[in-house]
Design a protein around this motif. Structure first.
Motif, PDB file in Angstrom:
ATOM      1  N   UNK A   3       0.843  -1.190   0.000  1.00  0.00           N
ATOM      2  CA  UNK A   3       0.000   0.000   0.000  1.00  0.00           C
ATOM      3  C   UNK A   3       0.877   1.237   0.000  1.00  0.00           C
ATOM      4  N   UNK A   4       0.623   2.138  -0.958  1.00  0.00           N
ATOM      5  CA  UNK A   4       1.347   3.406  -1.037  1.00  0.00           C
ATOM      6  C   UNK A   4       0.344   4.527  -1.210  1.00  0.00           C
ATOM      7  N   UNK A   5       0.738   5.747  -0.821  1.00  0.00           N
ATOM      8  CA  UNK A   5      -0.139   6.896  -0.983  1.00  0.00           C
ATOM      9  C   UNK A   5       0.085   7.549  -2.347  1.00  0.00           C
ATOM     10  N   UNK A   6      -0.535   8.720  -2.563  1.00  0.00           N
ATOM     11  CA  UNK A   6      -0.425   9.367  -3.868  1.00  0.00           C
ATOM     12  C   UNK A   6       0.978   9.855  -4.166  1.00  0.00           C
ATOM     13  N   UNK A   7       1.838   9.947  -3.131  1.00  0.00           N
ATOM     14  CA  UNK A   7       3.235  10.311  -3.330  1.00  0.00           C
ATOM     15  C   UNK A   7       4.137   9.090  -3.463  1.00  0.00           C
ATOM     16  N   UNK A   8       3.512   7.913  -3.614  1.00  0.00           N
ATOM     17  CA  UNK A   8       4.240   6.644  -3.750  1.00  0.00           C
ATOM     18  C   UNK A   8       5.031   6.284  -2.494  1.00  0.00           C
ATOM     19  N   UNK A   9       4.610   6.807  -1.348  1.00  0.00           N
ATOM     20  CA  UNK A   9       5.245   6.471  -0.077  1.00  0.00           C
ATOM     21  C   UNK A   9       4.478   5.332   0.587  1.00  0.00           C
ATOM     22  N   UNK A  10       5.186   4.340   1.135  1.00  0.00           N
ATOM     23  CA  UNK A  10       4.486   3.239   1.807  1.00  0.00           C
ATOM     24  C   UNK A  10       3.723   3.730   3.024  1.00  0.00           C
ATOM     25  N   UNK A  11       2.585   3.084   3.316  1.00  0.00           N
ATOM     26  CA  UNK A  11       1.750   3.499   4.439  1.00  0.00           C
ATOM     27  C   UNK A  11       1.452   2.311   5.328  1.00  0.00           C
ATOM     28  N   UNK A  12       1.301   2.610   6.607  1.00  0.00           N
ATOM     29  CA  UNK A  12       0.810   1.631   7.568  1.00  0.00           C
ATOM     30  C   UNK A  12      -0.696   1.838   7.682  1.00  0.00           C
ATOM     31  N   UNK A  13      -1.456   0.801   7.461  1.00  0.00           N
ATOM     32  CA  UNK A  13      -2.902   0.931   7.487  1.00  0.00           C
ATOM     33  C   UNK A  13      -3.584  -0.332   7.963  1.00  0.00           C
ATOM     34  N   UNK A  14      -4.890  -0.194   8.222  1.00  0.00           N
ATOM     35  CA  UNK A  14      -5.716  -1.330   8.632  1.00  0.00           C
ATOM     36  C   UNK A  14      -6.545  -1.774   7.442  1.00  0.00           C
ATOM     37  N   UNK A  15      -6.406  -3.054   7.080  1.00  0.00           N
ATOM     38  CA  UNK A  15      -7.071  -3.575   5.895  1.00  0.00           C
ATOM     39  C   UNK A  15      -7.816  -4.860   6.224  1.00  0.00           C
ATOM     40  N   UNK A  16      -8.699  -5.234   5.327  1.00  0.00           N
ATOM     41  CA  UNK A  16      -9.362  -6.532   5.412  1.00  0.00           C
ATOM     42  C   UNK A  16      -9.233  -7.234   4.079  1.00  0.00           C
ATOM     43  N   UNK A  17      -9.411  -8.541   4.134  1.00  0.00           N
ATOM     44  CA  UNK A  17      -9.438  -9.349   2.921  1.00  0.00           C
ATOM     45  C   UNK A  17     -10.703 -10.191   2.950  1.00  0.00           C
ATOM     46  N   UNK A  18     -11.453 -10.160   1.859  1.00  0.00           N
ATOM     47  CA  UNK A  18     -12.653 -10.970   1.724  1.00  0.00           C
ATOM     48  C   UNK A  18     -12.580 -11.705   0.395  1.00  0.00           C
ATOM     49  N   UNK A  19     -12.771 -13.018   0.445  1.00  0.00           N
ATOM     50  CA  UNK A  19     -12.763 -13.831  -0.768  1.00  0.00           C
ATOM     51  C   UNK A  19     -14.073 -14.611  -0.824  1.00  0.00           C
ATOM     52  N   UNK A  20     -14.802 -14.475  -1.907  1.00  0.00           N
ATOM     53  CA  UNK A  20     -16.054 -15.201  -2.073  1.00  0.00           C
ATOM     54  C   UNK A  20     -16.061 -15.882  -3.432  1.00  0.00           C
ATOM     55  N   UNK A  21     -16.900 -16.904  -3.560  1.00  0.00           N
ATOM     56  CA  UNK A  21     -17.164 -17.514  -4.860  1.00  0.00           C
ATOM     57  C   UNK A  21     -18.303 -16.732  -5.483  1.00  0.00           C
ATOM     58  N   UNK A  22     -17.962 -15.894  -6.433  1.00  0.00           N
ATOM     59  CA  UNK A  22     -18.946 -15.002  -7.028  1.00  0.00           C
ATOM     60  C   UNK A  22     -19.998 -15.758  -7.830  1.00  0.00           C
ATOM     61  N   UNK A  23     -19.697 -16.975  -8.206  1.00  0.00           N
ATOM     62  CA  UNK A  23     -20.678 -17.781  -8.930  1.00  0.00           C
ATOM     63  C   UNK A  23     -21.800 -18.246  -8.018  1.00  0.00           C
ATOM     64  N   UNK A  24     -21.538 -18.312  -6.702  1.00  0.00           N
ATOM     65  CA  UNK A  24     -22.555 -18.697  -5.727  1.00  0.00           C
ATOM     66  C   UNK A  24     -23.194 -17.483  -5.055  1.00  0.00           C
ATOM     67  N   UNK A  25     -22.440 -16.403  -4.918  1.00  0.00           N
ATOM     68  CA  UNK A  25     -22.942 -15.178  -4.297  1.00  0.00           C
ATOM     69  C   UNK A  25     -22.684 -14.021  -5.259  1.00  0.00           C
ATOM     70  N   UNK A  26     -23.571 -13.828  -6.237  1.00  0.00           N
ATOM     71  CA  UNK A  26     -23.326 -12.819  -7.279  1.00  0.00           C
ATOM     72  C   UNK A  26     -23.189 -11.417  -6.707  1.00  0.00           C
ATOM     73  N   UNK A  27     -22.350 -10.611  -7.359  1.00  0.00           N
ATOM     74  CA  UNK A  27     -22.091  -9.233  -6.941  1.00  0.00           C
ATOM     75  C   UNK A  27     -22.395  -8.300  -8.107  1.00  0.00           C
ATOM     76  N   UNK A  28     -23.205  -7.287  -7.841  1.00  0.00           N
ATOM     77  CA  UNK A  28     -23.431  -6.221  -8.809  1.00  0.00           C
ATOM     78  C   UNK A  28     -22.419  -5.133  -8.497  1.00  0.00           C
TER      79      UNK A  28
END
Length: 812
Positions: free
Chosen positions: A373-398
């Motif tokens: 993760x980098x900001x608009x100045x291309x500097x690395x940032x420390x941040x809080x993130x999440x990861x979500x992985x789903x099977x889109x064929x079973x749970x469609x997303x618009x």
């Protein structure tokens, strides 16, 4: 052509310089007063927003909803230090609260999960989230997200019922029309389902003359321009399908000002103020003011004089943060005349770059993903993130309708009402999407406050205060019902080793603050009067929650999705995954405790039972009184249950050695959650094993069985314990303890390869923190289901910069 364009820009720049010169030479007391009044308001009423990332929006019955909450404040959407408590609710289609969780926030962040109740019917529900402080702004500014539960996927189908015309509204730019002045007018058409409907038509005057043609261009939104004339009225002749009807346009004022904004330039905002001839002639050389504010902070102000019929200015977008900016035109006396909102693109978005992802995988294959993760100045940032992985064929997303951290915090959180397809404006933005977003600003603008109240300093004091921890209030009265002043009150949570004391006020009221306890904890309140006598009656003041307002969202038309999961399959998926999880979680040697005690059916008191067969219709009923004082629920049940055993606290059906489900107050829970419950708070446990009692639930309950657990509620609390003078016992609703998302590791030698892995949510990790170099990584295994897998990484850094990336791959 280029020369004319240059002259236009030059003349505009000169006008801007004239405005700046006027600003420096004239009395600026109004601008100073405006700035100080707005700063005073934002200091005492800082705006707090909540955004929830959900793992998906299409859920099966018996599924679990996973979420992460971000609470932000200020013009840069930095993580909020205002509130430490968040309320998350599951709302039914009939606008009633089904589940409410209280979440503890750490630096504005928290996460949880909602096991969906087993006894709800398929339909459209929604999630609502808010802090106590946000209640001052009103429920319309709470976070809300629509979800669908059941085997029918909801499609928002734009079908207008026959013989019903859409609702059509017209919105003049700046607030109103002025005769003789050309203005843009936005049009919004919404059908009876609450969705935008495209229309076309003509604007006609009162003599039947066609003035201008118009047509909507996106989701019932459109814009056109014309100059109304004195002595005439106007209406719109609208055509939609085979229907034709008339709608009146807003009446134009004979005198006044118009405020128009051109936001199409990527670098600048062009402002133009105009006055009618009469106003100009009578108020010539009279001053005016223009203020531009975002999230309660002024970023632009100017003043000028009416030495021309119009005034123009060019404003650099770099001076504004991303999000909604409101421009207001004021008279020389400080009266707000016109307002216009625009959306300023956020150039401070984080760049999330992934690596190590393939385009194709196989079922149960291990997936390793790294990102930085980098900001608009291309500097690395420390941040809080999440990861979500789903099977889109079973749970469609618009993708266009998806709520994201960017479109919600920067756009929809500040808009009243329903915004259709909010992510459309952020996914692959181009000139067309930007133009449509500007029309949205014309029809659904900023409404956080009113300048008149700000300038008069008449904003009411906040009614609701920020919460860092929980509070409990109550009263103490004597046996005659009179208040007990200076009474001694003790708060006791034995299992949590918490004891606190306080004294009642002159009205017999008491309050305990700073309570940090988990949900469903047994609390004892001991009260005595000032002379240390316990012949008093303590009572708890019920917590009040904000009302659920009618959502006003589109009516959904359910279309069957080809890959939707049937109810029986959903239950089977749930049970098989829980069994797989349970078998691989416990590493200790298995100990089976069997009971051979003869069961004798007791006299039943099964008020509030959620047994679908009817209260008491079970193979065995175990009343809560037999479990009173039990430290470990499974241990005590083993002594009285006749046909079940326990492995590491989880119930096992002795008939087939399958792990059983729990159905707690109607919500399905895993069997290994059994010992999470306080035995003193259980009213009854009904054991369902034979098909006569399990068939109504369908497979796999028909096959494995279930324990229907009903907890004590209402008047049953009074029956639960022997009365002690001056003592009150009850269940305290504390902070929800989130479950850990189970992600199987198929390279482990003891994994059960026979159990099917049919999950639609493949992986969930709400707590990924990038290091000082802005890097992080994670790994998981694909499920058995094939299809398109969707990986979402989303989060925020300490400066309020937002980031999101979506990646897809195939499992074949």
């Amino acid at each position: 052509m280029a020369y004319k364009f240059y002259l236009k820009i030059l003349s505009t720049a000169i006008l801007l310089l004239q405005a700046t010169f006027a600003y420096t030479q004239t009395d600026t007391s109004f601008l100073r007063h405006s700035a100080s009044s707005l700063e005073k308001w934002t200091t005492s009423n800082p705006q707090e927003k909540v955004y929830l990332h959900l793992d998906k929006t299409q859920y099966d019955l018996y599924d679990t909803l996973w979420y992460k909450a971000y609470t932000v404040a200020g013009e840069h959407h930095q993580l909020s230090a205002i509130s430490g408590v968040l309320y998350v609710e599951l709302i039914s289609p009939k606008d009633s609260v089904i589940t409410r969780q209280i979440l503890y926030l750490t630096a504005g962040i928290g996460w949880g999960d909602i096991p969906l109740p087993v006894n709800i019917k398929a339909g459209d529900f929604y999630i609502r989230a808010y802090t106590n402080w946000m209640r001052n702004a009103g429920p319309e500014y709470f976070y809300r997200q629509k979800i669908h539960i059941g085997n029918q996927a909801t499609a928002l189908v734009n079908k207008q019922p026959a013989n019903l015309n859409p609702d059509v509204q017209f919105f003049p730019e700046g607030g109103y029309l002025v005769n003789g002045l050309r203005s843009r007018i936005a049009v919004k058409a919404v059908n009876v389902n609450g969705l935008g409907q495209d229309i076309k038509g003509t604007i006609e005057d009162n003599e039947g003359n066609v003035v201008v043609d118009f047509a909507t261009q996106h989701l019932g939104l459109g814009v056109f321009a014309f100059a109304p004339q004195i002595g005439k009225t106007y209406n719109a002749r609208i055509i939609t399908g085979d229907a034709k009807f008339m709608v009146n346009l807003p009446k134009a004022n004979d005198r006044g000002f118009t405020l128009s904004v051109n936001n199409s330039n990527p670098d600048s905002v062009f402002l133009r103020m105009a006055a009618d001839s009469t106003t100009f002639n009578t108020k010539k050389l009279t001053g005016f003011y223009i203020i531009g504010q975002c999230n309660g902070k002024i970023y632009y102000s100017a003043t000028g004089k009416l030495n021309e019929h119009s005034f123009s200015a060019v404003v650099d977008k770099r001076r504004f943060p991303g999000g909604i900016t409101q421009f207001t035109l004021f008279s020389d006396s400080g009266e707000p005349l016109n307002e216009r909102t625009v959306f300023i693109e956020n150039n401070r978005l984080l760049k999330l770059r992934t690596s190590s992802i393939l385009n194709n995988y196989t079922p149960r294959q291990k997936v390793n993903i790294s990102f930085d993760a980098v900001n608009d100045a291309e500097k690395p940032v420390v941040g809080s993130f999440l990861v979500s992985v789903i099977n889109e064929s079973l749970a469609p997303v618009d993708e266009s309708a998806d709520n994201t951290i960017e479109d919600y915090l920067l756009l929809t959180a500040d808009l009243n009402g329903y915004v259709e397809q909010p992510n459309y404006y952020f996914t692959n933005p181009d000139e067309k999407t930007k133009a449509n977003l500007d029309i949205l600003m014309l029809t659904q603008g900023y409404q956080r406050f009113e300048w008149k109240q700000i300038l008069k300093d008449s904003i009411p004091l906040p009614q609701y205060q920020p919460e860092s921890l929980l509070t409990l209030s109550g009263t103490v009265k004597n046996l005659s019902g009179k208040a007990v002043p200076n009474g001694k009150v003790t708060f006791i949570a034995t299992k949590n080793s918490l004891i606190a004391d306080t004294v009642t006020d002159a009205n017999g009221k008491f309050t305990f603050t700073g309570i940090d306890l988990p949900d469903s904890v047994t609390i004892v309140i001991n009260a005595k009067d000032a002379k240390n006598r316990n012949d008093v009656i303590p009572a708890i003041v019920p917590t009040t929650y904000p009302p659920v307002i009618k959502n006003g969202w589109p009516v959904s038309i359910a279309d069957t999705v080809k890959n939707a999961t049937p109810v029986s399959t959903a239950i089977n998926n749930y049970q098989e995954q829980k069994a797989l999880q349970l078998k691989n979680r416990h590493q200790l040697k298995e100990v089976v405790i069997k009971s051979h005690k003869t069961y004798k059916r007791p006299e039943l008191d099964l008020e509030n039972s959620d047994n679908l067969n009817g209260p008491g219709h079970a193979n065995q009923v175990i009343m809560g009184d037999t479990l009173k004082g039990c430290p470990v629920l499974s241990t005590c049940l083993a002594r009285v249950a006749t046909t079940i055993s326990f492995k590491h606290g989880a119930p096992v059906n002795n008939r087939n050695l399958d792990y059983m489900l729990l159905i707690v107050d109607g919500a399905v829970r895993s069997g290994d959650d059994l010992n999470d419950f306080d035995a003193n708070l259980i009213q009854s446990i009904e054991v369902l094993q034979s098909k006569a009692y399990t068939a109504i639930y369908g497979d796999p309950i028909t096959r494995v069985g279930a324990l229907v657990i009903t907890t004590k509620r209402g008047s049953n609390y009074a029956k639960a314990y022997k009365h002690i003078p001056g003592t009150l016992q009850f269940t305290f609703h504390g902070f929800y303890k989130a479950h850990e998302f189970y992600s199987p590791k198929y390279d482990a030698p003891k994994i059960n390869a026979q159990a099917s892995d049919l999950r639609s949510t493949i992986y969930w990790d709400p707590n990924i923190i990038t290091d000082k170099d802005g890097k992080a990584s994670f790994e998981f295994f694909n499920a058995d289901t094939k299809g398109t897998y969707r990986v979402v990484i989303e989060g925020i850094d300490d400066d309020g910069n937002l980031g999101r990336v979506v990646y897809r791959y195939k499992v074949e």
